[in-house]
Design an enzyme around this catalytic site. Structure first.
Site, PDB file in Angstrom:
ATOM      1  N   ASP A 172      -1.964  -6.465  -9.629  1.00 40.83           N
ATOM      2  CA  ASP A 172      -1.566  -6.026  -8.289  1.00 40.83           C
ATOM      3  C   ASP A 172      -0.129  -5.502  -8.300  1.00 40.83           C
ATOM      4  O   ASP A 172       0.811  -6.236  -8.619  1.00 40.83           O
ATOM      5  CB  ASP A 172      -1.683  -7.186  -7.301  1.00 40.83           C
ATOM      6  CG  ASP A 172      -1.718  -6.744  -5.852  1.00 40.83           C
ATOM      7  OD1 ASP A 172      -0.900  -5.892  -5.478  1.00 40.83           O
ATOM      8  OD2 ASP A 172      -2.565  -7.258  -5.101  1.00 40.83           O
ATOM      9  N   HIS A 203      -4.612  -4.127  -6.507  1.00 40.45           N
ATOM     10  CA  HIS A 203      -4.714  -4.374  -5.076  1.00 40.45           C
ATOM     11  C   HIS A 203      -5.841  -3.529  -4.463  1.00 40.45           C
ATOM     12  O   HIS A 203      -6.000  -2.364  -4.797  1.00 40.45           O
ATOM     13  CB  HIS A 203      -3.385  -3.993  -4.419  1.00 40.45           C
ATOM     14  CG  HIS A 203      -3.203  -4.485  -3.040  1.00 40.45           C
ATOM     15  ND1 HIS A 203      -2.688  -5.734  -2.751  1.00 40.45           N
ATOM     16  CD2 HIS A 203      -3.456  -3.909  -1.839  1.00 40.45           C
ATOM     17  CE1 HIS A 203      -2.619  -5.893  -1.450  1.00 40.45           C
ATOM     18  NE2 HIS A 203      -3.088  -4.809  -0.867  1.00 40.45           N
TER      19      HIS A 203
END
Length: 234
Positions: A172, A203
């Site tokens: 992420d 993400h």
């Protein structure tokens, strides 16, 4: 069956829209679905439809209604992605949590039982809201997907007394490894909390549509979420 409904604020001074998907038969429980920064768009509505097919009453409140009601953005369009960030920055987070609480109450009202079980699941911005729903509302269980900003509210973790599942992406670029380490340090000792890190994905991997989705990781995460809700809301 799916429809747009209106939910009254907790202070009874306004109403806000929400997408509501109901199962074909009697609902076994309800789940409030909390949007990303892109509004109650087709992907969030699809999440609700899937939950309804699993037997839940699913309600996705429009948390941007005070700034721009009805917004539906496509994260794959750069200008709309930035618009979503702008809307999030203008949103009063405390009021958003109260709107989620109002949605929880509305769900119980629709189920006809003031003590009916209601869960919360949120994505991105909604993942942070789901975490805060676990600390500030009477939701029976909560799930957050890649909730940015959770680390700023770890001081509230003492209030988590019901099951909470958090999904994070190992790659992420918004929630780095150091941030996730702080979250683990604060929450791993809480018997109500489970944290899952998904390797090799970024993400937004569990979005329903678009370039960010990773099918394999999304299916694994969603299966875990389904089992979590079946255990704690069933």
């Amino acid at each position: 069956m799916a429809e747009m409904i209106e939910i009254e604020t907790l202070t009874h001074d306004g109403h806000f829209p929400a997408y509501c998907a109901a199962p074909a038969g009697a609902a076994k429980a309800a789940i409030v679905v909390v949007q990303e920064i892109f509004g109650v768009n087709p992907g969030i509505r699809a999440k609700c439809d899937t939950l309804a097919a699993q037997g839940y009453l699913a309600i996705a409140p429009d948390l941007f209604w005070r700034t721009q009601a009805g917004v539906q953005l496509d994260p794959d369009v750069p200008e709309q992605f930035q618009q979503g960030f702008g809307l999030m920055q203008k949103t009063n987070l405390d009021l958003a949590i109260r709107d989620v609480e109002a949605a929880i109450r509305a769900a119980r009202g629709r189920l006809g039982d003031a003590h009916a079980k209601v869960g919360v699941v949120g994505y991105c911005f909604g993942g942070r809201v789901a975490y805060l729903a676990a600390t500030r509302t009477d939701a029976d269980a909560a799930v957050g997907y890649y909730g940015g900003g959770i680390d700023h509210f770890l001081g509230e973790s003492y209030a988590i007394g019901k099951p909470l599942l958090l999904h994070f992406a190992e790659q992420d670029h918004f929630i780095d490894a150091e941030t996730r380490t702080r979250i683990h340090a604060a929450l791993d000792g809480n018997r109500h909390v489970e944290i899952v890190e998904h390797p090799g994905v970024d993400h937004g991997f569990a979005t329903e549509h678009g370039k960010r989705r990773d099918d394999a990781a999304a299916e694994r995460a969603d299966a875990r979420t389904a089992a979590f809700f079946a255990e704690h809301l069933g």
